[in-house]
Enzyme design. Structure first.
Site, PDB file in Angstrom:
ATOM      1  CE  LYS A 210      47.346  -8.414  34.660  1.00 60.80           C
ATOM      2  NZ  LYS A 210      48.479  -7.554  34.303  1.00 60.80           N
TER       3      LYS A 210
ATOM      4  NE  ARG B  28      53.331  -0.884  34.677  1.00 58.33           N
ATOM      5  CZ  ARG B  28      52.339  -1.657  34.231  1.00 58.33           C
ATOM      6  NH1 ARG B  28      51.086  -1.262  34.357  1.00 58.33           N
ATOM      7  NH2 ARG B  28      52.585  -2.805  33.641  1.00 58.33           N
TER       8      ARG B  28
ATOM      9  CE1 TYR C 219      18.866   7.739  45.855  1.00 55.32           C
ATOM     10  CE2 TYR C 219      19.892   5.993  44.561  1.00 55.32           C
ATOM     11  CZ  TYR C 219      19.247   6.416  45.718  1.00 55.32           C
ATOM     12  OH  TYR C 219      18.980   5.530  46.710  1.00 55.32           O
TER      13      TYR C 219
HETATM   14  C1  LIG Z   1      48.464  -7.880  32.832  1.00 54.80           C
HETATM   15  C2  LIG Z   1      49.723  -8.077  32.068  1.00 54.80           C
HETATM   16  C3  LIG Z   1      49.719  -8.636  30.778  1.00 54.80           C
HETATM   17  C4  LIG Z   1      48.445  -8.937  30.025  1.00 54.80           C
HETATM   18  O1  LIG Z   1      48.034  -7.774  29.333  1.00 54.80           O
HETATM   19  P1  LIG Z   1      46.745  -7.781  28.365  1.00 54.80           P
HETATM   20  O2  LIG Z   1      46.698  -6.388  27.843  1.00 54.80           O
HETATM   21  O3  LIG Z   1      45.579  -8.102  29.238  1.00 54.80           O
HETATM   22  O4  LIG Z   1      46.991  -8.810  27.340  1.00 54.80           O
HETATM   23  C5  LIG Z   1      50.936  -8.893  30.164  1.00 54.80           C
HETATM   24  N1  LIG Z   1      52.099  -8.585  30.787  1.00 54.80           N
HETATM   25  C6  LIG Z   1      52.140  -8.028  32.016  1.00 54.80           C
HETATM   26  C7  LIG Z   1      53.447  -7.694  32.623  1.00 54.80           C
HETATM   27  C8  LIG Z   1      50.968  -7.750  32.684  1.00 54.80           C
HETATM   28  O5  LIG Z   1      51.013  -7.180  33.898  1.00 54.80           O
END
Ligand SMILES: *Cc1c(COP(=O)(O)O)cnc(C)c1O
Length: 354
Positions: A34, A129, A251
């Site tokens: 993702k 969540r 800055y």
């Molecule tokens: C993004 C995600 C992962 C991967 O998690 P990492 O900490 O990057 O290994 C696994 N499961 C779900 C549901 C996720 O959204």
């Protein structure tokens, strides 16, 4: 040409998948790609991770891109379809949507069903969540069994503290206690759980960050886990300033020289994805030697202390993170996590493979 470059290593990605495999036992692996493969480029990462058993994405667009690239493995849609209009594409693209609330089952019930659909049923084991309550498992499984029309059901949960001292047991035990009754495949582990808790491997693990060569833990670096950084963000010194005692840099003059200082200006700023809130002292490599960020990060530039690097000059190579400087270290200095830095790499940054 502007010297800023993100070097992405397909060999490191493939190596890290091998490390995930070595922790997975008999479990199969979803390569989580993702967010543009955590900033590494979806197509590039998918090619390098071709030995994965499947790919996990967030959006239909990402899934369609993978199919266009010729990906034949299963594709997990991590939050499922967001509305009923996305359901036909789940069939056409042969996706495995995650279903985490009852409205998604309603949508499926009211949509034209085009055959079997593999579903992941997500349960909330404590993160609060996404996911059905554990107590609803029996009813949800029964309902989904009908709606899947012969497709495979997999029971899934996600850990809130796999990377912390609290671990996974407090979520794992109540989840397994219920889920085991159904003899369905299970998917539980993210990178941290896969690395630290063999009990959580189950049938399909979902490693993300470890594939990119970063550690999910604050107390253990990536190298100690056998991981290689897949992204190295490099640039060069484009100017050098001699700063008199008491003068400031950048800055707000947010850093002032206590004594006469040499400061290098690096072609990399927050518009490239470098965190603007990185404070004075955030580590940066110049010509392979560690030094410190000074002053506020600008849109296109940042400044580093060269006072102890007399050989450094315009054109000296700089590493912002990656090989020689773990991204999680830079992230920790900036009060964030490696995930955010990698994902935030801006589209304007040139990318090279190798
Ligand atoms: C993004 C995600 C992962 C991967 O998690 P990492 O900490 O990057 O290994 C696994 N499961 C779900 C549901 C996720 O959204």
């Amino acid at each position: 040409m502007r010297p800023l470059l993100a070097r992405i290593s397909p060999a490191a990605l493939a190596h890290n998948l091998g490390v995930a495999r070595s922790h997975a036992g008999a479990a199969r692996l979803w390569a989580v790609v993702k967010a543009n493969a955590y900033g590494h480029g979806l197509a590039r990462a998918a090619r390098a991770l071709a030995a994965a058993d499947g790919y996990a994405v967030l959006t239909l667009k990402e899934a369609a891109t993978l199919r266009d690239l010729g990906v034949r493995q299963p594709i997990l849609l991590l939050e499922g379809y967001f509305d009923a209009a996305e359901i036909p594409a789940c069939y056409e693209l042969r996706l495995t949507p995650v279903v985490h609330h009852a409205e998604q089952l309603d949508m499926l019930e009211h949509s034209a069903r085009l055959g079997a659909l593999n579903l992941y049923l997500k349960f909330d084991s404590g993160m609060n969540r996404l996911g059905f309550a554990l107590g609803e498992m029996e009813g949800i499984v029964a309902r989904a069994q009908t709606l899947a029309r012969g497709g495979t059901l997999t029971l899934m949960t996600h850990f809130a503290t796999a990377d912390e001292a609290a671990g996974v047991a407090w979520q794992l035990a109540p989840f397994l206690e219920r889920a085991r009754r159904y003899r369905l495949p299970l998917s539980l582990a993210n990178s941290a759980a896969l690395l630290r808790y063999p009990d959580s491997r189950a049938d399909w693990a979902r490693p993300g960050i470890m594939l990119y060569g970063a550690s999910p833990f604050v107390d253990t670096g990536a190298a100690a886990l056998g991981l290689c950084p897949a992204m190295t963000l490099t640039s060069e010194i484009i100017a050098v300033q001699d700063v008199a005692p008491g003068e400031g840099v950048g800055y707000g003059l947010a850093w002032r020289a206590a004594q006469a200082a040499r400061v290098g200006i690096v072609a990399c700023g927050y518009a490239d994805g470098y965190p603007r809130h990185a404070p004075n002292g955030t580590p940066v490599l110049v010509a392979g030697r560690r030094t410190a960020l000074v002053g506020r990060v600008s849109m296109d530039m940042l400044a580093v202390d060269l006072s102890n690097l007399s050989e450094a000059c315009v054109g000296s190579p700089v590493t912002l993170w990656g090989e020689g400087l773990p991204v999680e270290e830079v992230a920790a200095a900036a009060g964030t996590i490696s995930y955010e830095l990698l994902c935030a790499l801006a589209p304007r940054v040139r990318v090279a493979e190798g």
